[in-house]
Write a protein that holds these residues in place. Structure first.
Motif, short mmCIF file in Angstrom:
data_model
loop_
_atom_site.label_atom_id
_atom_site.label_comp_id
_atom_site.label_asym_id
_atom_site.label_seq_id
_atom_site.Cartn_x
_atom_site.Cartn_y
_atom_site.Cartn_z
N ASP A 139 11.13 -7.88 -11.09
CA ASP A 139 9.74 -7.50 -11.35
C ASP A 139 9.01 -7.56 -10.02
O ASP A 139 9.10 -8.56 -9.30
N LEU A 140 8.27 -6.51 -9.70
CA LEU A 140 7.52 -6.47 -8.45
C LEU A 140 6.04 -6.26 -8.75
O LEU A 140 5.68 -5.47 -9.62
N LYS A 141 5.22 -6.97 -8.03
CA LYS A 141 3.78 -6.72 -8.06
C LYS A 141 3.43 -6.15 -6.70
O LYS A 141 3.82 -6.71 -5.67
N TYR A 142 2.76 -5.01 -6.70
CA TYR A 142 2.42 -4.38 -5.43
C TYR A 142 0.99 -3.86 -5.43
O TYR A 142 0.36 -3.70 -6.47
N PHE A 194 -3.83 -3.02 -8.06
CA PHE A 194 -2.57 -3.75 -8.26
C PHE A 194 -1.73 -3.05 -9.31
O PHE A 194 -2.26 -2.56 -10.32
N TYR A 195 -0.42 -3.02 -9.10
CA TYR A 195 0.52 -2.39 -10.03
C TYR A 195 1.76 -3.27 -10.17
O TYR A 195 2.00 -4.14 -9.34
N LYS A 196 2.54 -2.98 -11.21
CA LYS A 196 3.81 -3.69 -11.40
C LYS A 196 4.92 -2.67 -11.60
O LYS A 196 4.69 -1.60 -12.15
N ILE A 218 4.33 -4.74 -1.31
CA ILE A 218 4.83 -5.72 -2.28
C ILE A 218 4.18 -7.06 -2.00
O ILE A 218 4.27 -7.58 -0.89
N ASP A 220 4.41 -9.72 -4.56
CA ASP A 220 5.13 -10.78 -5.28
C ASP A 220 6.36 -10.18 -5.94
O ASP A 220 6.42 -8.98 -6.20
N TRP A 266 9.73 -11.31 -8.85
CA TRP A 266 10.37 -12.24 -9.78
C TRP A 266 11.70 -11.64 -10.23
O TRP A 266 11.77 -10.45 -10.52
N LYS A 292 9.28 -2.67 -12.59
CA LYS A 292 10.40 -3.49 -13.04
C LYS A 292 11.65 -2.61 -13.08
O LYS A 292 11.60 -1.49 -13.58
#
Length: 105
Positions: free
Chosen positions: A61-64, A70-72, A99, A101, A103, A74
């Motif tokens: 999972d990436l938060k960018y 902000f977007y995610k 990027i 964060d 997970w 996966k």
């Protein structure tokens, strides 16, 4: 919408289209988000997770942050292009700098 917005919205019916467009642009600029500053330790943690996801074919999972929002994303990391500073995940090409964060599932 705040109490003050009610007055400006009320008057838009009597404004010229150019003025309405300028007002909309002003509202959008006020809503823009700022990219958080990522320290070296957090960046190293993100890089480790990306490498682990590639090596072990794990879902990540990436938060960018892109275009002031902000977007995610996966999916499995298909490739990391360090020369051009892009990562390909879930059919998307994301700039590595965007990027903020990561997970591993």
């Amino acid at each position: 919408m705040s109490v003050n917005d009610r007055g400006s919205i009320k008057w838009t019916a009597m404004m010229m289209p150019e003025h309405i467009e300028l007002l909309k642009q002003t509202w959008q600029e006020q809503e823009r988000k700022q990219k958080p500053i990522i320290d070296e330790q957090k960046q190293e943690e993100i890089n480790l997770k990306l490498q682990m996801a590639v090596k072990n074919e794990l879902t990540i999972d990436l938060k960018y942050f892109l275009n002031h929002d902000f977007y995610k994303a996966k999916g499995k990391v298909v490739s990391i292009d360090r020369q051009n500073r892009y990562i390909k995940v879930a059919g998307q090409y994301l700039p590595i700098e965007s990027i903020i964060d990561a997970w591993i599932d």
